[in-house]
Enzyme design. Structure first.
Site, PDB file in Angstrom:
ATOM      1  CB  CYS A  94     142.318 -34.274   0.411  1.00 45.36           C
ATOM      2  SG  CYS A  94     143.258 -34.175  -0.897  1.00 45.36           S
ATOM      3  CG  HIS A 383     139.083 -31.966  -3.166  1.00 41.21           C
ATOM      4  ND1 HIS A 383     138.938 -31.535  -1.989  1.00 41.21           N
ATOM      5  CD2 HIS A 383     140.066 -33.020  -3.905  1.00 41.21           C
ATOM      6  CE1 HIS A 383     140.193 -31.601  -1.394  1.00 41.21           C
ATOM      7  NE2 HIS A 383     140.017 -32.717  -2.250  1.00 41.21           N
ATOM      8  CB  CYS A 413     140.563 -40.019   1.730  1.00 38.91           C
ATOM      9  SG  CYS A 413     139.692 -39.597   0.153  1.00 38.91           S
TER      10      CYS A 413
END
Length: 426
Positions: A94, A383, A413
């Protein structure tokens, strides 16, 4: 190498993304290549980059087909950029989008390039499907066979169960737990209440809905494939509706739900970075500057509650190097992978005991939560793994540009117990 005695300022001069879409909705038949190319096309059109030779384009995807092995270069070749513009793929779960920005920024700072694009894309809808290990070996043996008879003999080894496809699983290989499974442990370990998680999720939706209504995103997003805004956004969300959702990971005693966790998503984003001189030559406004960044990792196999808490360490090291405190910022963008992960981060920062227990030198203290994710974040936008960094950098740069001055803190994160923080200033 560039002139390392003269580190240059790195300017953010542009941004563009396509709307983010929940998996298997608007982009169900769209590939990473198509989404990323459309995003780059929008950036090129907006900032009149047609025919321009840029220093480099860097980005990537977390979930890729084997045919995506040179993804970003293939995308660049399909745009109006000078085809001599180099490109490369980068992947750090990510963190991919923001790590790509650091890659480009460092090259600009060192004088190696004058301009570049950082980008990221991910498709859950177009997920690669693998074959079983036994079938793979049989197919390889058949390819090596020297006669038709040998091929047939090899193929006869296939059994029905060998034909079962293997779908990529969203889990950590060393623990067997999904990201949500780990965060459920985090929520229990740090005693993050369900009501607080739902409240944070609601605020994200309300903030983003207001930003859309006010036109904040009007110049940030290129409509694509029939979609002109993020389709995960729920303008009518309420605490009552969120409270009715069942736990998603720990069905019996969990607090993480589909409402306070980000869904699987498709999308792409891009950021245009440059030296001050290049921006001036191309008549582009400097929106803000990237001034500091830090990458960190944390042990999460024995300490399963730690998976998404690496930004705690990145923030501490970065702020010490920048000689700043956590309170020295006008805006905070903390990626909302899960509401519980954001709230655990804030709770540890505020607690001397929790900070010491996790291994931080000192607590960073509380922040003004009215400055947190003021235009909504991942719980509302959703996301697409590698695309989130570009979305967040773009929002922060625009916030500071509209304010005219200030400082922004970014934290993202990632899977694998990793995380990145960044400081953007105007």
């Amino acid at each position: 190498m560039g002139n390392q005695d003269n580190i240059r300022k790195v300017a953010i001069v542009g941004y563009n993304r396509i709307p983010f879409a929940r998996a298997n909705t608007f982009y169900s038949d769209i590939s990473n290549l198509q989404m990323m190319t459309a995003t780059l096309d929008g950036l090129i059109e907006k900032y009149k980059l047609q025919g321009q030779l840029l220093g480099e384009v860097v980005g990537g995807a977390v979930i890729k087909h084997t045919t995506d092995n040179n993804l970003i270069r293939e995308c660049v070749m399909r745009t109006a950029l000078d085809p001599a513009t180099p490109a490369c793929d980068l992947q750090q779960a990510c963190d991919t989008g923001i790590e790509s920005a650091i890659y480009i920024a460092n090259k600009i700072a060192l004088g190696q390039i004058e301009s570049g694009i950082a980008c990221g894309v991910d498709s859950i809808s177009d997920m690669p499907i693998a074959v079983s290990e036994k079938l793979r070996k049989i197919l390889l043996d058949a390819r090596k066979a020297k006669s038709l008879g040998e091929k047939i003999k090899t193929f006869l080894k296939i059994r029905p169960k060998d034909l079962t496809p293997l779908v990529p699983r969203n889990e950590e290989s060393q623990t067997g737990l999904s990201m949500g499974g780990h965060t459920e442990i985090t929520a229990k370990y740090y005693q993050i209440a369900r009501e607080d998680q739902d409240h944070l999720a609601l605020q994200s939706h309300l903030n983003m809905a207001k930003a859309y209504d006010e036109g904040f995103f009007s110049d940030m997003i290129t409509p694509f494939n029939g979609l002109d805004r993020d389709n995960n956004l729920r303008k009518d969300s309420t605490l009552e509706k969120l409270a009715k959702l069942a736990p998603a990971f720990d069905k019996a005693n969990g607090t993480l739900t589909a409402g306070n966790s980000t869904p699987l998503t498709d999308g792409a984003s891009s950021i245009l970075l440059a030296s001050e001189e290049w921006a001036k030559e191309h008549n582009l406004s400097i929106l803000a500057y990237i001034t500091h960044a830090e990458v960190a990792a944390i042990e999460y196999v024995k300490n399963e509650q730690n998976l998404l808490l690496a930004p705690l360490f990145a923030a501490s090291r970065m702020l010490e190097k920048a000689n700043l405190t956590l309170q020295d910022f006008d805006y905070y963008e903390i990626h909302e992978a899960f509401a519980a992960q954001v709230l655990a981060t804030l709770k540890i920062w505020e607690s001397p005991e929790l900070s010491a227990a996790i291994g931080l030198k000192k607590p960073l203290g509380a922040i003004d939560r009215s400055k947190l994710n003021v235009k909504g974040s991942s719980l509302a936008a959703a996301h697409p793994f590698a695309a989130t960094g570009g979305r967040i950098i773009g929002v922060m740069a625009k916030l500071l540009h509209e304010k005219g001055a200030g400082r922004g803190f970014i934290s993202i994160c990632a899977a694998g117990g990793q995380g990145i923080t960044m400081i953007i200033e105007k």
